[in-house]
Scaffold this active site. Structure first.
Site, PDB file in Angstrom:
ATOM      1  N   ASP A 246       0.859  -1.189   0.000  1.00 57.37           N
ATOM      2  CA  ASP A 246       0.000   0.000   0.000  1.00 57.37           C
ATOM      3  C   ASP A 246       0.892   1.236   0.000  1.00 57.37           C
ATOM      4  O   ASP A 246       1.585   1.517   0.993  1.00 57.37           O
ATOM      5  CB  ASP A 246      -0.909   0.016   1.238  1.00 57.37           C
ATOM      6  CG  ASP A 246      -1.888  -1.141   1.244  1.00 57.37           C
ATOM      7  OD1 ASP A 246      -2.401  -1.480   0.166  1.00 57.37           O
ATOM      8  OD2 ASP A 246      -2.131  -1.709   2.326  1.00 57.37           O
ATOM      9  N   LEU A 247       0.902   1.966  -1.071  1.00 57.43           N
ATOM     10  CA  LEU A 247       1.853   3.056  -1.276  1.00 57.43           C
ATOM     11  C   LEU A 247       1.818   4.060  -0.127  1.00 57.43           C
ATOM     12  O   LEU A 247       0.767   4.650   0.168  1.00 57.43           O
ATOM     13  CB  LEU A 247       1.555   3.762  -2.605  1.00 57.43           C
ATOM     14  CG  LEU A 247       2.499   4.913  -2.979  1.00 57.43           C
ATOM     15  CD1 LEU A 247       3.923   4.402  -3.158  1.00 57.43           C
ATOM     16  CD2 LEU A 247       2.014   5.586  -4.261  1.00 57.43           C
ATOM     17  N   ASP A 248       2.972   4.275   0.496  1.00 58.55           N
ATOM     18  CA  ASP A 248       3.164   5.276   1.549  1.00 58.55           C
ATOM     19  C   ASP A 248       2.190   5.121   2.714  1.00 58.55           C
ATOM     20  O   ASP A 248       1.853   6.090   3.392  1.00 58.55           O
ATOM     21  CB  ASP A 248       3.055   6.700   0.967  1.00 58.55           C
ATOM     22  CG  ASP A 248       4.207   7.034   0.040  1.00 58.55           C
ATOM     23  OD1 ASP A 248       5.314   6.530   0.275  1.00 58.55           O
ATOM     24  OD2 ASP A 248       3.995   7.792  -0.916  1.00 58.55           O
ATOM     25  N   GLU A 249       1.747   3.892   2.965  1.00 58.35           N
ATOM     26  CA  GLU A 249       0.817   3.663   4.066  1.00 58.35           C
ATOM     27  C   GLU A 249       1.330   2.621   5.049  1.00 58.35           C
ATOM     28  O   GLU A 249       0.573   2.109   5.876  1.00 58.35           O
ATOM     29  CB  GLU A 249      -0.557   3.255   3.524  1.00 58.35           C
ATOM     30  CG  GLU A 249      -1.254   4.358   2.734  1.00 58.35           C
ATOM     31  CD  GLU A 249      -2.660   3.983   2.318  1.00 58.35           C
ATOM     32  OE1 GLU A 249      -3.173   2.967   2.844  1.00 58.35           O
ATOM     33  OE2 GLU A 249      -3.255   4.686   1.490  1.00 58.35           O
TER      34      GLU A 249
END
Length: 304
Positions: A246-249
């Site tokens: 999950d991108l940048d999460e």
């Protein structure tokens, strides 16, 4: 720092007697606690602990051990890290622990990946060279050739691995080959401006740290500091986190901010942002490589 000091980190279902079991194990082996931190999470019903320990300077005596000790008090002191791991397994299995036990003297091997913005790379290399970060950096990977000269000044092998949509899978296979060949413990994305595939994130789960400006998701895309300037922001900051698909999460490790004002230009904001990014990433790398960060679902426990 003595060569025979160790770090034990663990997590397990929370229940009475965990600290007693751990300290009892150490006492049985005539080992002394240098530092200990623990936390019980009410939300996940999980207990977390980090213990820094070393051989005691006092000779072992029968009175050093609990009468309820499951081990013979005449057992000799075990100093070898592999023997310690093996000896601790009985305690870990009884309490359903996940644990890691490592020697303080063993420096983690860190792969740094970078694109065309080099302030975080430069900062990590310098801190490592002067001993602020107790890590080994056996190689640097980039999808651009720009920082090969910088790597050369530190005598670190530099691997230029260009990537396109068509070559991404092959490029990441090469990255994983280099990870295995070099015994990499941690990957640090020092402004590496490529989204990692779910496969790479899964293979290196919990072993990839990224840095980004804390404007996300408010100011996505190119030139976030220019976007922030147009909105008249009053603080700029950065977030270091573990990488997931999950991108940048991913779980957050460290964050920080600095105040800015209306008189600052986009260039000034970029400079302030670069400084805080470097500081936050270096702190995150320090904590992770010193075994101070434990995962608690989508969050982290940081014993700093």
């Amino acid at each position: 720092m003595a060569s025979d000091e160790y770090i034990l980190t663990l997590s397990c279902p929370d229940r009475p007697g965990i600290v007693h079991a751990v300290t009892g194990f150490l006492a049985q082996h005539n080992l002394n606690i240098v530092d200990s931190q623990q936390f019980g999470s009410s939300s996940s019903s999980t207990f977390f602990m980090r213990v820094h320990f070393a051989p005691s300077t006092h000779p072992a005596t029968a009175s050093s051990f609990s009468e309820s000790s499951p081990l013979d008090s005449t057992e000799p002191t075990v100093l070898n890290v592999e023997e310690l791991r093996e000896s601790f397994k009985a305690t870990a299995e009884k309490l359903k622990m996940s644990f890691e036990l490592s020697a303080v003297s063993q420096k983690p091997r860190v792969l740094i990946m970078v694109s065309k913005i080099g302030h975080c790379l430069n900062d990590l290399l310098f801190r490592s060279s002067i001993g602020q970060l107790k890590i080994e950096i056996p190689l640097i990977i980039s999808n651009h050739p720009d920082f090969a000269p910088l790597a050369a000044t530190y005598k670190i092998p530099f691997h230029h691995l260009p990537v396109t949509a068509d070559t991404k899978a092959a490029q990441e296979e090469k990255i994983l080959e280099l990870v295995k060949e070099n015994g990499i413990d941690l990957i640090v994305l020092a402004r590496y401006m490529q989204v990692l595939s779910p496969k790479l994130c899964e293979v290196m789960s919990g072993k990839i740290v990224n840095i980004h400006h804390s404007f996300l998701p408010s100011f996505k895309g190119a030139k976030p500091y220019h976007q922030a300037y147009e909105r008249g922001v009053k603080i700029v900051g950065a977030t270091a986190h573990f990488v997931t698909s999950d991108l940048d999460e991913g779980p957050i490790i460290e964050q920080d901010v600095v105040r800015v004002d209306h008189a600052m230009s986009p260039k000034d904001l970029t400079t302030e942002g670069s400084n805080v990014e470097s500081k936050v990433l270096a702190t995150a790398v320090k904590w992770v490589t010193e075994k101070r960060v434990l995962l608690n679902g989508h969050k982290t426990i940081v014993f700093n």
